[in-house]
Design a protein around this motif. Structure first.
Motif, PDB file in Angstrom:
ATOM      1  N   VAL A  47      46.789  35.312  35.481  1.00  0.00           N
ATOM      2  CA  VAL A  47      46.956  36.099  36.710  1.00  0.00           C
ATOM      3  C   VAL A  47      46.391  37.510  36.559  1.00  0.00           C
ATOM      4  O   VAL A  47      46.723  38.394  37.351  1.00  0.00           O
ATOM      5  CB  VAL A  47      48.449  36.175  37.088  1.00  0.00           C
ATOM      6  CG1 VAL A  47      48.963  34.806  37.465  1.00  0.00           C
ATOM      7  CG2 VAL A  47      49.279  36.755  35.945  1.00  0.00           C
ATOM      8  N   LEU A  48      45.552  37.730  35.563  1.00  0.00           N
ATOM      9  CA  LEU A  48      44.965  39.049  35.368  1.00  0.00           C
ATOM     10  C   LEU A  48      43.763  39.234  36.287  1.00  0.00           C
ATOM     11  O   LEU A  48      43.167  38.249  36.752  1.00  0.00           O
ATOM     12  CB  LEU A  48      44.532  39.212  33.908  1.00  0.00           C
ATOM     13  CG  LEU A  48      45.638  39.108  32.852  1.00  0.00           C
ATOM     14  CD1 LEU A  48      45.033  39.124  31.456  1.00  0.00           C
ATOM     15  CD2 LEU A  48      46.636  40.245  33.006  1.00  0.00           C
ATOM     16  N   PRO A  49      43.374  40.484  36.573  1.00  0.00           N
ATOM     17  CA  PRO A  49      42.185  40.720  37.393  1.00  0.00           C
ATOM     18  C   PRO A  49      40.955  40.057  36.782  1.00  0.00           C
ATOM     19  O   PRO A  49      40.750  40.105  35.575  1.00  0.00           O
ATOM     20  CB  PRO A  49      42.057  42.252  37.394  1.00  0.00           C
ATOM     21  CG  PRO A  49      43.446  42.750  37.146  1.00  0.00           C
ATOM     22  CD  PRO A  49      44.078  41.749  36.228  1.00  0.00           C
ATOM     23  N   GLN A  50      40.143  39.451  37.613  1.00  0.00           N
ATOM     24  CA  GLN A  50      38.995  38.688  37.130  1.00  0.00           C
ATOM     25  C   GLN A  50      37.911  39.554  36.503  1.00  0.00           C
ATOM     26  O   GLN A  50      37.100  39.059  35.727  1.00  0.00           O
ATOM     27  CB  GLN A  50      38.394  37.882  38.297  1.00  0.00           C
ATOM     28  CG  GLN A  50      39.342  36.865  38.897  1.00  0.00           C
ATOM     29  CD  GLN A  50      39.658  35.740  37.926  1.00  0.00           C
ATOM     30  OE1 GLN A  50      38.751  35.056  37.465  1.00  0.00           O
ATOM     31  NE2 GLN A  50      40.933  35.532  37.628  1.00  0.00           N
ATOM     32  N   ASP A  51      37.930  40.865  36.847  1.00  0.00           N
ATOM     33  CA  ASP A  51      36.841  41.726  36.382  1.00  0.00           C
ATOM     34  C   ASP A  51      37.208  42.555  35.149  1.00  0.00           C
ATOM     35  O   ASP A  51      36.528  43.535  34.827  1.00  0.00           O
ATOM     36  CB  ASP A  51      36.393  42.658  37.508  1.00  0.00           C
ATOM     37  CG  ASP A  51      37.513  43.584  37.977  1.00  0.00           C
ATOM     38  OD1 ASP A  51      38.686  43.300  37.654  1.00  0.00           O
ATOM     39  OD2 ASP A  51      37.223  44.585  38.661  1.00  0.00           O
ATOM     40  N   ILE A  52      38.277  42.187  34.432  1.00  0.00           N
ATOM     41  CA  ILE A  52      38.645  42.950  33.234  1.00  0.00           C
ATOM     42  C   ILE A  52      37.535  42.830  32.188  1.00  0.00           C
ATOM     43  O   ILE A  52      36.889  41.791  32.053  1.00  0.00           O
ATOM     44  CB  ILE A  52      39.989  42.478  32.649  1.00  0.00           C
ATOM     45  CG1 ILE A  52      39.937  40.991  32.296  1.00  0.00           C
ATOM     46  CG2 ILE A  52      41.136  42.779  33.593  1.00  0.00           C
ATOM     47  CD1 ILE A  52      41.167  40.518  31.550  1.00  0.00           C
ATOM     48  N   LYS A  53      37.364  43.944  31.434  1.00  0.00           N
ATOM     49  CA  LYS A  53      36.323  43.967  30.412  1.00  0.00           C
ATOM     50  C   LYS A  53      36.879  43.873  28.993  1.00  0.00           C
ATOM     51  O   LYS A  53      36.136  43.563  28.061  1.00  0.00           O
ATOM     52  CB  LYS A  53      35.496  45.245  30.553  1.00  0.00           C
ATOM     53  CG  LYS A  53      34.675  45.282  31.835  1.00  0.00           C
ATOM     54  CD  LYS A  53      33.763  46.498  31.870  1.00  0.00           C
ATOM     55  CE  LYS A  53      32.895  46.478  33.115  1.00  0.00           C
ATOM     56  NZ  LYS A  53      31.969  47.641  33.171  1.00  0.00           N
ATOM     57  N   ALA A  54      38.182  44.156  28.843  1.00  0.00           N
ATOM     58  CA  ALA A  54      38.807  44.080  27.522  1.00  0.00           C
ATOM     59  C   ALA A  54      40.176  43.442  27.659  1.00  0.00           C
ATOM     60  O   ALA A  54      40.938  43.762  28.579  1.00  0.00           O
ATOM     61  CB  ALA A  54      38.927  45.464  26.900  1.00  0.00           C
ATOM     62  N   LEU A  55      40.488  42.536  26.745  1.00  0.00           N
ATOM     63  CA  LEU A  55      41.765  41.828  26.772  1.00  0.00           C
ATOM     64  C   LEU A  55      42.346  41.813  25.364  1.00  0.00           C
ATOM     65  O   LEU A  55      41.747  41.282  24.439  1.00  0.00           O
ATOM     66  CB  LEU A  55      41.572  40.396  27.276  1.00  0.00           C
ATOM     67  CG  LEU A  55      42.799  39.473  27.249  1.00  0.00           C
ATOM     68  CD1 LEU A  55      43.951  40.064  28.040  1.00  0.00           C
ATOM     69  CD2 LEU A  55      42.433  38.085  27.776  1.00  0.00           C
TER      70      LEU A  55
END
Length: 659
Positions: free
Chosen positions: A47-55
């Motif tokens: 359910v995280l934002p699709q455009d995240i760059k770091a996880l």
């Protein structure tokens, strides 16, 4: 079949966990970075934002990594999966992340994985440390990684590196293999990495490095192995780039042959078994120089330009913790760039640097913890030396001006020797004394435990010391004027453990003094500080002080920050200045709660428990006692006089009666 079963179980686990936690993922979002570490997660959140760059998913309980939902975060460039329980990676799971550059899988269970990582076409950083990986499994895991720059395989169970291990990583620059069990590296293993510049092989089980030929390598760490020999490949035209070589904690018997490494600036061969030969090999024996440990010595053709001489660019050389008994003449002669040299904890009995211009750039020289009896330093040698460490040797009867020629010397440690300072310039001194006056650059001098009996007047004239330690010289007699000339420079003075009963130093005159250590003596009085000074720390432990009167301590109130008083027979009453410091908190008195004092009745109590009325009661008792004693004495005198008068009258009466 087993692979399909594992995949099915992983999908079922993912589905169940997603159903239970779909709306409860407490990850923190910072810009486009999702911070999900240490949350007890069982799967990758969906359910995280699709455009995240770091996880960041480190420190969770992940066991399987599947393409869904991870593949939906196509913008990911940094993925941290370290410190989980991952033992299954779905084939091609990272191929769905076209921008992934940084992948951390450290401290998981990848040794149980049956598959690989798949192609890592854009990954530049990969950490696989702490996965119990064994030889053979690495090749299976790595696969194709054409742009990988940094690879960490530390803390695994690798015992051997094969030629094909790194075929899929042609762009590798940094390779970390520390803390494995490597015993064998197959010839040609590193040929597949022409850009490799940093290689860490420390804490393995290597026993020999032969035919070293990695010309492009700049940093090589071979520390903490069992290496007995380090030999370069016989390639006369090779242009090696190595600048940093660590061979400490091995089993080297001889100084390694490093003549082919002209760019070397850092060399650590400490904690080995090295002995240096008495001189260079002669005649035909020169062919076998490497086995004699002499070929890497800076002794080759004297006509060679110093800038092209082997090790001429070396800045740091550590030879400590070896078995060196002698530094051969000329061994250090051509180390013209050397700034730091450590020969501590060897078996040296003599050291000399007499030639003019010898070691011109050396800033630090450590020859401590040897058996030095002889030290010869030329007047124009070691012109840039600032720190000279000679503690714990057997130096005695040195030439008077041993240190006078060191024009840049700032710190000198002579602890644990038998060095005796002379008196002032031109004054008489005992045989074998060393002149410490007139050394204008010297700032820190340590003469602890030198069995000094007398410190003569003017011993440090024209030497602007800021720190002087004369501790642990029992019976030391500090003559009046012994510290003359230091009044405007001295900041730290230690006279601990000398058995001093009287201090013949006018301390209030030392305007810059900040730290004074007088512990473990027999002092009972201090000179009076009647005006403000700079003293911040005063150590008076284990002396004979009963009173610290305000008349002597008043000048310290504005500067003193810490006072040590344990082990003194302090009086509970009459220490008004000390009581004021304790109650007002202006001075931090060490171990205040344990500080003991005595009343006149010899009753011992904790100083912090003493109240003003306790001393008043004691004073009243003393007054009453004095009154009683006075009355008794007067009464006795009166009675005596009366008795005398009575006797005289009785005698007169008897005489008259007889008449």
């Amino acid at each position: 079949m087993s692979h399909q079963i594992l995949l099915l179980l992983a999908v079922l686990t993912l589905g169940l966990a997603t159903f239970q936690h779909r709306d409860k993922v407490p990850c923190k979002m910072v810009n486009k970075e999702a911070l999900c570490q240490c949350l007890g997660l069982l799967q990758v959140p969906s359910v995280l934002p699709q455009d995240i760059k770091a996880l960041n998913l480190s420190g969770n309980q992940l066991q399987s990594i599947l393409a869904s939902p991870l593949g939906s975060y196509t913008a990911l460039s940094h993925l941290d999966l370290s410190s989980n329980e991952i033992s299954f990676l779905q084939p091609g799971v990272f191929q769905a992340l076209p921008h992934l550059q940084h992948l951390n899988l450290a401290h998981n269970r990848l040794a149980l994985s049956t598959g690989g990582l798949g192609p890592l076409l854009h990954v530049k950083f990969l950490d696989l440390s702490g996965n119990s990986l064994y030889s053979g499994l690495v090749e299976q895991l790595l696969g194709e990684a054409p742009v990988l720059r940094i690879l960490t395989l530390a803390e695994n169970s690798l015992t051997r590196l094969a030629r094909q291990t790194f075929w899929g990583t042609p762009a590798l620059e940094h390779l970390d293999l520390h803390s494995n069990v490597l015993m064998d590296i197959e010839d040609g293993t590193f040929e597949a990495m022409p850009h490799l510049t940093h290689l860490n092989l420390s804490r393995n089980s290597l026993t020999c490095i032969s035919d070293f030929s990695l010309q492009q390598l700049q940093v090589l760490d071979l520390s903490c192995n069992s290496i007995e020999a380090f030999q370069m490949a016989p390639e006369p035209q090779a242009r090696y780039q190595l600048t940093w070589l660590d061979l400490r904690e091995n089993k080297l018997l001889h100084f390694p042959d490093l003549a082919a490494l002209p760019r070397l600036t850092y060399l650590n061969v400490s904690n080995n078994l090295i002995r240096l030969p008495a001189g260079p090999p002669q005649g035909d024996k020169a062919i076998h120089a490497p086995s004699e440990g002499w070929s890497a010595s800076p002794l080759s053709n004297p006509s060679r330009n110093a800038s092209t001489h082997p090790l001429s660019q070396l800045l740091n050389l550590d030879l400590s913790y070896n078995e060196i008994e002698l530094v051969p003449e000329g061994f250090l002669e051509h180390l013209t760039s050397l700034r730091s040299l450590s020969l501590s904890r060897n078996c040296l009995r003599a050291f000399e640097a007499r030639r003019a211009g010898s070691l011109p750039c050396l800033v630090l020289l450590d020859i401590s913890h040897n058996a030095l009896e002889t030290l010869e330093l030329g007047t124009r040698a070691l012109g840039n030396l600032r720190t000279l460490l000679l503690q714990h040797n057997a130096l005695r009867d040195l030439p008077p001006y041993t240190f006078a020629g060191l024009a840049s010397l700032q710190r000198l440690n002579l602890q644990g020797n038998r060095v005796i300072p002379c008196g002032g310039p031109g004054g008489p001194g005992p045989s074998g004394c060393v002149d410490f006056s007139g050394i204008s650059s010297l700032r820190i001098l340590n003469l602890v435990d030198n069995e000094m009996e007398m410190l003569r007047a003017g011993a440090f004239l024209h030497t602007p010391l800021t720190e002087l330690d004369l501790s642990s010289n029992p019976g030391l007699d500090v003559a009046t004027g012994a510290l003359a000339g230091l009044e405007a420079s001295l900041e730290v003075l230690a006279l601990q453990g000398n058995g001093l009963e009287v201090l013949q130093v006018d301390l209030p005159c030392f305007s810059c003094l900040k730290h004074l250590n007088l512990a473990e003596n027999r002092l009972s009085r201090l000179p009076a500080w009647t005006q403000a000074v700079s003293l911040e720390v005063l150590d008076l432990r284990n002396n004979s002080f009963s009173l610290l009167p305000s008349s002597a301590m008043g000048g310290l109130e504005t500067s003193l920050r810490r006072l040590y008083l344990q082990g003194n027979p302090l009086s509970c009453c009459g220490n008004g200045w000390l009581a004021a410091q304790l109650h007002q908190g202006r001075v931090d008195v060490d171990a205040t709660q344990d500080l003991i004092c005595r009343f006149s009745s010899q009753e011992e109590v904790f100083l912090s428990h003493v109240r003003p009325e306790d001393c008043e009661k004691g004073g009243l008792k003393n007054v009453n006692l004095i009154i009683i004693l006075t009355f008794t004495l007067v009464s006795a005198v009166v009675l005596t006089m009366l008795a005398t008068c009575c006797c005289v009258r009785q005698q007169k009466f008897n005489q008259q009666y007889k008449a």
